[in-house]
Design a protein around this motif. Sequence first.
Motif, PDB file in Angstrom:
ATOM      1  N   ILE A 208       1.126  -1.128   0.161  1.00  0.00           N
ATOM      2  CA  ILE A 208       0.563   0.339   0.438  1.00  0.00           C
ATOM      3  C   ILE A 208       0.778   1.453   0.188  1.00  0.00           C
ATOM      4  CG2 ILE A 208      -1.188   1.219   1.389  1.00  0.00           C
ATOM      5  CD1 ILE A 208      -2.983  -1.721   2.105  1.00  0.00           C
ATOM      6  N   ASN A 209       2.148   0.788   1.219  1.00  0.00           N
ATOM      7  CA  ASN A 209       3.103   2.006   1.121  1.00  0.00           C
ATOM      8  C   ASN A 209       3.316   2.318  -0.240  1.00  0.00           C
ATOM      9  OD1 ASN A 209       2.100   2.655   3.747  1.00  0.00           O
ATOM     10  ND2 ASN A 209       4.518   1.704   4.091  1.00  0.00           N
ATOM     11  N   ASP A 210       3.642   1.584  -1.063  1.00  0.00           N
ATOM     12  CA  ASP A 210       4.268   2.010  -2.790  1.00  0.00           C
ATOM     13  C   ASP A 210       3.433   2.206  -3.693  1.00  0.00           C
ATOM     14  OD1 ASP A 210       6.644   1.396  -1.758  1.00  0.00           O
ATOM     15  OD2 ASP A 210       6.497  -0.909  -2.146  1.00  0.00           O
ATOM     16  N   LEU A 211       2.161   1.970  -3.499  1.00  0.00           N
ATOM     17  CA  LEU A 211       0.699   1.907  -4.379  1.00  0.00           C
ATOM     18  C   LEU A 211       1.466   4.228  -4.378  1.00  0.00           C
ATOM     19  CD1 LEU A 211      -1.951  -0.151  -4.882  1.00  0.00           C
ATOM     20  CD2 LEU A 211      -0.602   1.170  -6.880  1.00  0.00           C
ATOM     21  N   LEU A 212       0.679   4.143  -2.808  1.00  0.00           N
ATOM     22  CA  LEU A 212       0.668   5.342  -2.110  1.00  0.00           C
ATOM     23  C   LEU A 212       1.889   6.324  -2.825  1.00  0.00           C
ATOM     24  CD1 LEU A 212      -0.667   5.530   1.069  1.00  0.00           C
ATOM     25  CD2 LEU A 212      -1.937   6.839  -0.941  1.00  0.00           C
ATOM     26  N   GLN A 213       2.869   5.922  -3.109  1.00  0.00           N
ATOM     27  CA  GLN A 213       4.136   6.123  -3.521  1.00  0.00           C
ATOM     28  C   GLN A 213       3.691   6.894  -5.313  1.00  0.00           C
ATOM     29  OE1 GLN A 213       7.951   4.359  -2.743  1.00  0.00           O
ATOM     30  NE2 GLN A 213       8.838   6.596  -2.442  1.00  0.00           N
ATOM     31  N   TYR A 214       3.464   5.931  -6.018  1.00  0.00           N
ATOM     32  CA  TYR A 214       3.702   5.208  -7.375  1.00  0.00           C
ATOM     33  C   TYR A 214       2.373   6.151  -6.924  1.00  0.00           C
ATOM     34  CZ  TYR A 214       2.585   3.805 -12.166  1.00  0.00           C
ATOM     35  OH  TYR A 214       2.388   3.769 -13.103  1.00  0.00           O
ATOM     36  N   ALA A 215       1.366   6.615  -6.947  1.00  0.00           N
ATOM     37  CA  ALA A 215       0.643   7.718  -7.183  1.00  0.00           C
ATOM     38  C   ALA A 215       0.745   9.042  -6.896  1.00  0.00           C
ATOM     39  CB  ALA A 215      -0.860   6.890  -6.403  1.00  0.00           C
ATOM     40  N   ARG A 216       1.163   9.213  -5.977  1.00  0.00           N
ATOM     41  CA  ARG A 216       1.831  10.547  -5.871  1.00  0.00           C
ATOM     42  C   ARG A 216       2.888  11.184  -6.927  1.00  0.00           C
ATOM     43  NH1 ARG A 216       2.751   8.825  -0.029  1.00  0.00           N
ATOM     44  NH2 ARG A 216       1.188   9.513   1.043  1.00  0.00           N
ATOM     45  N   VAL A 217       3.297  10.295  -7.498  1.00  0.00           N
ATOM     46  CA  VAL A 217       4.422  11.060  -8.541  1.00  0.00           C
ATOM     47  C   VAL A 217       3.785  12.131  -9.214  1.00  0.00           C
ATOM     48  CG1 VAL A 217       5.927  10.217 -10.502  1.00  0.00           C
ATOM     49  CG2 VAL A 217       5.617   8.836  -8.329  1.00  0.00           C
ATOM     50  N   THR A 218       2.049  11.086  -9.533  1.00  0.00           N
ATOM     51  CA  THR A 218       1.569  12.588 -10.365  1.00  0.00           C
ATOM     52  C   THR A 218       1.380  13.713  -9.494  1.00  0.00           C
ATOM     53  OG1 THR A 218       1.152  10.896 -11.815  1.00  0.00           O
ATOM     54  CG2 THR A 218      -0.168  12.474 -12.305  1.00  0.00           C
ATOM     55  N   THR A 219       0.535  12.517  -8.118  1.00  0.00           N
ATOM     56  CA  THR A 219      -0.760  13.979  -7.124  1.00  0.00           C
ATOM     57  C   THR A 219       0.477  15.217  -6.873  1.00  0.00           C
ATOM     58  OG1 THR A 219      -0.458  12.143  -5.631  1.00  0.00           O
ATOM     59  CG2 THR A 219      -2.393  11.964  -6.925  1.00  0.00           C
ATOM     60  N   SER A 220       1.777  14.830  -6.082  1.00  0.00           N
ATOM     61  CA  SER A 220       2.189  15.728  -5.547  1.00  0.00           C
ATOM     62  C   SER A 220       3.404  15.805  -6.568  1.00  0.00           C
ATOM     63  CB  SER A 220       2.659  14.625  -4.037  1.00  0.00           C
ATOM     64  OG  SER A 220       2.160  14.023  -3.930  1.00  0.00           O
ATOM     65  N   ALA A 221       3.306  16.100  -7.632  1.00  0.00           N
ATOM     66  CA  ALA A 221       4.248  16.694  -8.608  1.00  0.00           C
ATOM     67  C   ALA A 221       5.123  18.116  -8.259  1.00  0.00           C
ATOM     68  CB  ALA A 221       3.849  16.210 -10.123  1.00  0.00           C
TER      69      ALA A 221
END
Length: 370
Positions: A208-221
């Motif tokens: 889950i942490n990794d998935l969140l990190q993956y999604a953050r590449v876009t959401t926290s760009a």
Amino acid sequence: MRTYSDKKKVDNMGAIEPQLLSAFYSLPWGLSICYPVTNFANEIIDFSFLYVNQMFSSTVKVKKDDLQGRNLSEFVPGFEKSDLFNSCCKAFFEGKPQLFRSVKLKELLKNNSWEGYTNISISACRNGITLCFQDVSDHYLTLEQLERSNKELEQFAYSVSHDLQEPLRMISNFAKKISKQYEGKIDEKADQYIGFMIDAAKRMQHLINDLLQYARVTTSAQPLVQTDLNGIIDRVMSDLSLSIEEEKAQINYGKLPEINADPTQIQQLFQNLISNAIKFRREIDPAITIEAKKENSEWLFAVHDNGIGISPEYYDRIFIVFQRLHEREKYSGTGIGLAICKKIVERHGGRIWVESEKGRGSSFFFSIRE
Ligand code: ADP
């Protein structure tokens, strides 16, 4: 200002052979031939339609007869001061083809209500220019839809992984409580099952942490800014210092460039590649080299290692989320690191790929737009 006489001046544009003319009229692209309109000082002030084909007329929604002989400024508001006019002049004087991508015709032309998009290409032709309008609406709208659904998917992945954290924390905490209170009090099997439960919860937490990190590449760009890679690599070295020391890794690199990048993401990119280069080592000490060179309008980077290597059939697969080539017990990890690298590189307008020799080492390459 350059004048028309800079280019060989002729009185007329010359005749078009009948066969070419019929091809011209039936082309599936909107094509027009225009000639320059000059003032008394022989300066170009406009362009005029000499010929237009059927597709051109239906794209701009004006009858052929109402276009031929008329000036572009009558259809394009502010044409004389526009980029389109400058590009027409550039194509005419310098012979260099000019391209405008995905132009919304409604915003370019007077009285045009069409919602579609066209590519406009301008080239020099005998004493004039050709203006070619290519309808790219389907392509553009598909891209738009794809981008929208990708964003929705990312948002979905982000929310799901975020919302899963709380129930998982409960499972994990209660499993630990059961273990603490009942270990050795039921039977051996029960202890084993509780152990499995705690391990599975831990693994799921990592995923889950990794998935969140993956999604953050876009959401926290963050916006791309001038970034000194020497400082970035120093930070990566300091973050990885423990494993560098433990594994006796040698990491070589020279002076690195400044590039336009999101500093946090570019640091993560180098960190993932270097930590993999250390992790997937052979029995010899890891030797890693980082290189950078400029190629045309992009920077090309390479991270070489002398590790276990990868077979060619897996070159693409390893960049997909949660794809790994080894059992968990042999090498730790969830298989998200390279997927994140790919997403970061693509966000920077580049590509990432691997070349490797199994049993001898791998080289990960990526490009970043200048
Ligand atoms: P993880 O490291 O968590 O397994 P990655 O996405 O970083 O996930 O890597 C995916 C897979 O690619 C790894 O499991 C490994 O099999 C392979 N791999 C990545 N980097 C290297 C490397 N430098 N040398 C050999 N194999 C590698």
